[in-house]
Design a protein around this motif. Structure first.
Motif, PDB file in Angstrom:
ATOM      1  N   SER A 184      36.056  39.963  -4.296  1.00 26.72           N
ATOM      2  CA  SER A 184      36.093  39.106  -3.106  1.00 26.72           C
ATOM      3  C   SER A 184      37.425  39.290  -2.414  1.00 26.72           C
ATOM      4  CB  SER A 184      35.937  37.637  -3.488  1.00 26.72           C
ATOM      5  OG  SER A 184      34.673  37.401  -4.024  1.00 26.72           O
ATOM      6  N   ASP A 240      32.298  38.745  -0.329  1.00 33.34           N
ATOM      7  CA  ASP A 240      32.025  39.376  -1.614  1.00 33.34           C
ATOM      8  C   ASP A 240      31.519  40.767  -1.291  1.00 33.34           C
ATOM      9  OD1 ASP A 240      32.565  36.984  -2.972  1.00 33.34           O
ATOM     10  OD2 ASP A 240      30.490  36.323  -2.788  1.00 33.34           O
ATOM     11  N   VAL A 267      28.659  39.888   1.337  1.00 33.75           N
ATOM     12  CA  VAL A 267      28.202  38.510   1.446  1.00 33.75           C
ATOM     13  C   VAL A 267      29.366  37.742   2.047  1.00 33.75           C
ATOM     14  CG1 VAL A 267      27.371  36.471   0.229  1.00 33.75           C
ATOM     15  CG2 VAL A 267      26.702  38.758  -0.573  1.00 33.75           C
ATOM     16  N   HIS A 309      31.180  34.364   3.319  1.00 33.09           N
ATOM     17  CA  HIS A 309      31.253  32.908   3.151  1.00 33.09           C
ATOM     18  C   HIS A 309      32.184  32.412   4.251  1.00 33.09           C
ATOM     19  CE1 HIS A 309      29.612  33.149  -0.988  1.00 33.09           C
ATOM     20  NE2 HIS A 309      30.197  34.338  -0.958  1.00 33.09           N
ATOM     21  N   ALA A 352      33.688  29.137   6.056  1.00 33.31           N
ATOM     22  CA  ALA A 352      33.862  27.689   5.924  1.00 33.31           C
ATOM     23  C   ALA A 352      33.521  26.989   7.239  1.00 33.31           C
ATOM     24  CB  ALA A 352      35.305  27.377   5.527  1.00 33.31           C
ATOM     25  N   SER A 403      22.392  30.516   4.109  1.00 30.99           N
ATOM     26  CA  SER A 403      22.506  29.059   4.161  1.00 30.99           C
ATOM     27  C   SER A 403      23.551  28.670   5.196  1.00 30.99           C
ATOM     28  CB  SER A 403      22.892  28.493   2.781  1.00 30.99           C
ATOM     29  OG  SER A 403      24.176  28.926   2.404  1.00 30.99           O
ATOM     30  N   ASP A 415      29.384  24.989   6.339  1.00 31.67           N
ATOM     31  CA  ASP A 415      29.633  26.141   5.481  1.00 31.67           C
ATOM     32  C   ASP A 415      28.447  27.089   5.616  1.00 31.67           C
ATOM     33  OD1 ASP A 415      32.011  25.013   4.635  1.00 31.67           O
ATOM     34  OD2 ASP A 415      31.249  24.407   2.665  1.00 31.67           O
ATOM     35  N   VAL A 420      26.697  30.962   4.641  1.00 34.25           N
ATOM     36  CA  VAL A 420      26.662  32.151   3.791  1.00 34.25           C
ATOM     37  C   VAL A 420      25.680  33.126   4.420  1.00 34.25           C
ATOM     38  CG1 VAL A 420      26.113  33.091   1.504  1.00 34.25           C
ATOM     39  CG2 VAL A 420      27.195  30.839   1.702  1.00 34.25           C
TER      40      VAL A 420
END
Length: 127
Positions: free
Chosen positions: A8, A22, A35, A37, A39, A59, A95, A97
């Motif tokens: 990551s 990631d 991937v 992420h 925030a 998500s 958040d 993803v």
């Protein structure tokens, strides 16, 4: 079976904030899969794509902008496709993803992926 740990790293280029990716292995050196992420309140800052880029939201809720400046809502199930060299930006309302695929070759969305508004997610998909 072999198990590996995904490396990551935070992304701060292009004035990005609140983003950690990631890294997944590439495919024959022609693709990169990550991937992301992001925030809540974070952004993947505006920048041109190096190759065709697909963002698949797993998500969370956010917004994206393409070359024409139009901002569109995204959520789980959204697929966004940007062409090579297209300036784009992503913001996370919550958040978020997403799987990001950068590919030199063709990304085939022709048959299984409808383009346009998804009534269930109430967000716009781009292809």
């Amino acid at each position: 079976m072999r198990l590996f740990t995904m490396p990551s790293r935070p992304i701060e280029r292009f004035d990005s904030s609140g983003v950690v990716v990631d890294l997944l292995p590439g495919l024959l050196g022609e693709s990169q899969i990550t991937v992301a992420h992001v925030a809540a309140g974070g952004t993947i800052g505006a920048h041109p794509t190096a190759h065709r880029q697909l963002l698949a939201v797993v998500s969370g809720v956010g917004q994206v902008r393409g070359e024409d400046g139009t901002v569109q809502g995204i959520g789980p199930g959204s697929l966004v496709l940007w062409d090579t060299g297209e300036s784009h930006q992503t913001w996370a309302t919550t958040d978020l993803v997403a799987v990001v695929v950068e590919a030199v070759g063709v990304i085939d969305l022709a048959r299984r992926f409808p383009e346009g508004l998804d009534d269930h997610a109430n967000v716009v998909h781009q292809a």
